[in-house]
Design an enzyme around this catalytic site. Structure first.
Site, PDB file in Angstrom:
ATOM      1  N   ASN A 180     -80.965   6.339 -17.287  1.00 34.26           N
ATOM      2  CA  ASN A 180     -80.925   6.382 -18.757  1.00 34.26           C
ATOM      3  C   ASN A 180     -80.808   5.009 -19.399  1.00 34.26           C
ATOM      4  O   ASN A 180     -81.248   4.816 -20.533  1.00 34.26           O
ATOM      5  CB  ASN A 180     -79.868   7.370 -19.275  1.00 34.26           C
ATOM      6  CG  ASN A 180     -78.458   7.003 -18.898  1.00 34.26           C
ATOM      7  OD1 ASN A 180     -78.237   6.171 -18.014  1.00 34.26           O
ATOM      8  ND2 ASN A 180     -77.491   7.615 -19.545  1.00 34.26           N
ATOM      9  N   GLU A 281     -68.615   4.755 -12.888  1.00 33.06           N
ATOM     10  CA  GLU A 281     -68.859   5.000 -14.322  1.00 33.06           C
ATOM     11  C   GLU A 281     -69.630   6.314 -14.380  1.00 33.06           C
ATOM     12  O   GLU A 281     -70.829   6.348 -14.086  1.00 33.06           O
ATOM     13  CB  GLU A 281     -69.685   3.857 -14.931  1.00 33.06           C
ATOM     14  CG  GLU A 281     -68.997   2.511 -14.919  1.00 33.06           C
ATOM     15  CD  GLU A 281     -67.836   2.431 -15.902  1.00 33.06           C
ATOM     16  OE1 GLU A 281     -67.718   3.302 -16.780  1.00 33.06           O
ATOM     17  OE2 GLU A 281     -67.029   1.490 -15.761  1.00 33.06           O
ATOM     18  N   CYS A 315     -74.198   8.664 -21.657  1.00 38.59           N
ATOM     19  CA  CYS A 315     -72.906   9.177 -21.179  1.00 38.59           C
ATOM     20  C   CYS A 315     -71.882   9.244 -22.304  1.00 38.59           C
ATOM     21  O   CYS A 315     -70.944  10.020 -22.230  1.00 38.59           O
ATOM     22  CB  CYS A 315     -72.401   8.287 -20.056  1.00 38.59           C
ATOM     23  SG  CYS A 315     -72.351   6.561 -20.540  1.00 38.59           S
ATOM     24  N   GLU A 487     -66.071  -1.784 -16.953  1.00 37.33           N
ATOM     25  CA  GLU A 487     -67.149  -2.781 -16.960  1.00 37.33           C
ATOM     26  C   GLU A 487     -67.174  -3.448 -18.326  1.00 37.33           C
ATOM     27  O   GLU A 487     -66.927  -2.804 -19.339  1.00 37.33           O
ATOM     28  CB  GLU A 487     -68.493  -2.100 -16.693  1.00 37.33           C
ATOM     29  CG  GLU A 487     -68.581  -1.579 -15.277  1.00 37.33           C
ATOM     30  CD  GLU A 487     -69.917  -0.928 -14.938  1.00 37.33           C
ATOM     31  OE1 GLU A 487     -70.740  -0.707 -15.837  1.00 37.33           O
ATOM     32  OE2 GLU A 487     -70.116  -0.636 -13.752  1.00 37.33           O
TER      33      GLU A 487
END
Ligand code: NAD
Length: 506
Positions: A180, A281, A315, A487
């Site tokens: 994505n 993640e 997400c 991150e």
């Protein structure tokens, strides 16, 4: 322009393949779609390839190496061999200069990198350009952070002793990334990892390997030495074997994964046998809460950012929209007007503001979530149908309840699924009633309510009167089953370093 060249297929042996519009890719993929291992552009040892197609037009873009175990071992060995030099014989300043150069090259090539990204992923060109800028920003940010990886000296209680703590790079890191955000999910990890002194093997999603290879091209131009940044592409057949090897290999020190929670759990368990550092993640199920006092213009703008971007395939997408009963009608009216202005279609068309979903399976899944909600009593008030190719109409559904599948699953489509509430405690409890905890959003003009709710929502990131929250300066990541680690920001370096304590008697 059509170019004919030889490629091989795992099943059919050698055949001739048409690669279309090659001129479009020459500046970002001058070698074609080969893997990048140890500073060389290579095919899979077996000669096998898999097809990469535009999700909207289904145009064949490239046949990309379908790497197997031997190729994976070569990539890991290259990263291993390069590690000592990169971590110990290169200064943080030298690493910083390369990252800064990488940032500049990404900016210079923004148009072509964005076009390639749109061709293989589908998102509108403006969004693809945004992704390239966002990706580059991590190289710039970590060019700075590379020089600020501080240690600690602690006073000793014993005479003539010194306790020094240094942060060392964790070693060879494997990056496994989703489709994505084909460039950004690599850049967000790679900026921090390279700044810290790690060497990398990147395994991109099979839907979008070209952006990863184009990133390797820019890495080479920026001056990353051979073996420091390797890209290994693989299709379906070899995926599980390769991933297992990468997780279990004693030559790999850490896995940094972005993708679904199910695959994240699998990689975590496969990494247990070698006690590897694993950064995850994972998926989200973001609550988006519009309180009675909210500025509804801001709430609608926030919904558009948090829902329409990537056609809802992010997400941090607003997955469950909770709207106070008293402002429901106004919110829905305004949102309908905003969604009505979206132009859905081919991402390459400059007029398009909402692109396709990644494939037909994704469209089927979204349609089945909508059908299930309707069967259980929800109402489609806008959209609700498939569009052209793999597009889905921007959609508003009201009367959703937390028990419906659409509220439990990651929708990954442009559906605003609305539930109503009247009580603050109740909505916080409903927002938290999920195993996910990535992003959340609240819209309110009541300062004490903002404070109360911010502290009570179980999420790793919160947007307050804002729907677009991710940037290189801030820590991105989730709680609960949305992940481990962060991150971006100064915190992003933590994932790629470990402390060493040195006790010296003098
Ligand atoms: P995915 O988990 O299917 O795939 C992610 C990566 O894992 C790909 O490289 C894929 O090839 C690989 N993979 C897939 N199955 C595997 C298996 N059985 N063994 C080993 N590797 C495997 O996810 P996706 O569909 O590519 O991406 C969408 C998911 O990613 C969503 O759940 C989304 O929320 C999540 N995501 C999370 C973040 C975040 O920062 N938290 C960002 C983007 C996407």
């Amino acid at each position: 322009k059509f170019v004919i060249f030889n490629v091989t297929s795992p099943k059919r042996g050698s055949f001739l393949c048409k690669r279309q519009n090659m001129a479009n890719f020459e500046s970002v993929l001058p070698q074609g779609a080969l893997c990048y291992i140890d500073g060389k552009w290579v095919s899979a040892k077996s000669g096998a390839t898999f097809e990469v197609r535009n999700p909207y037009s289904t145009e064949l873009l490239f046949n990309t190496p379908d790497c197997g175990l031997d190729d994976a071992k070569n990539a890991v060995q290259a990263a291993r061999n390069a590690f000592e030099k990169w971590s110990l014989e290169t200064t943080p300043k030298q690493r910083s200069v390369i990252l800064q150069k990488w940032f500049t090259i990404m900016q210079q090539k923004e148009d072509k990198l964005a076009e390639l990204l749109t061709r293989e992923q589908g998102k509108p060109l403006a969004e693809a350009r945004g992704e390239i800028q966002y990706s580059a920003s991590f190289f710039e940010w970590y060019a700075g952070e590379a020089r600020r990886i501080y240690g600690q000296v602690v006073q000793s209680s014993v005479l003539n002793r010194e306790h020094v703590h240094v942060r060392e790079p964790i070693g060879v890191v494997v990056l496994i990334t989703p489709w994505n955000f084909p460039t950004a999910m690599i850049a967000r990890k790679a900026g921090a990892a390279l700044a810290a002194g790690c060497t990398l093997v990147v395994k991109p999603a099979h839907e979008t390997p070209l952006s990863a290879l184009a990133l390797a091209q820019t890495a080479e131009e920026a001056g990353l030495p051979p073996g420091v940044f390797n890209v290994l592409t693989t299709g379906h057949e070899n995926l599980q074997g390769i991933s297992r090897y990468l997780c279990e290999s004693t030559d790999v020190d850490a896995i940094s994964f972005t993708g679904s929670t199910g695959v994240g759990k699998l990689l975590l368990s496969q990494s247990a046998s070698t006690v590897k550092r694993v950064c995850l993640e994972l998926g989200g199920n973001a609550p988006f809460i519009v309180f009675e006092s909210a500025d509804l213009e801001k709430a609608v703008k926030g919904t558009m950012s948090a829902k329409s971007r990537g056609s809802g395939q992010t997400c941090v997408s607003a997955n469950r929209v909770f709207v106070h009963e008293k402002v429901l009608n106004q919110y829905v009216d305004k949102l309908q007007t905003a969604l009505g202005q979206l132009v859905t279609g081919d991402g390459l068309d400059p007029k398009t503001t909402q692109g396709p979903l990644i494939n037909q399976r994704a469209v089927d899944k979204v349609q089945s979530l909508v059908n299930d909600a309707v069967e259980k009593g929800a109402k489609v008030v806008f959209g609700g149908k498939r569009g052209k190719a793999t597009c889905y109409q921007p959609t508003i559904i009201t009367g959703v309840t937390n028990e419906m599948e659409i509220a439990q699953a990651e929708i990954f489509g442009p559906i605003v699924a609305i539930q109503t509430f009247t009580d603050e405690k109740d909505v916080v409890s409903r927002a938290n009633s999920t195993r996910f905890g990535l992003a959340g959003y609240i819209f309110s003009s009541d300062a004490s309510q903002i404070h109360r709710v911010s502290r009570r929502l179980q999420v790793g990131m919160l947007g307050v009167n804002e729907g677009l929250i991710s940037c290189s300066e801030a820590a991105f990541g989730g709680v609960k089953e949305s992940g481990l680690g962060r991150e971006g920001g100064a915190q992003g370096i933590d994932e790629f370093t470990q402390w060493k304590y040195i006790c010296t008697q003098y």
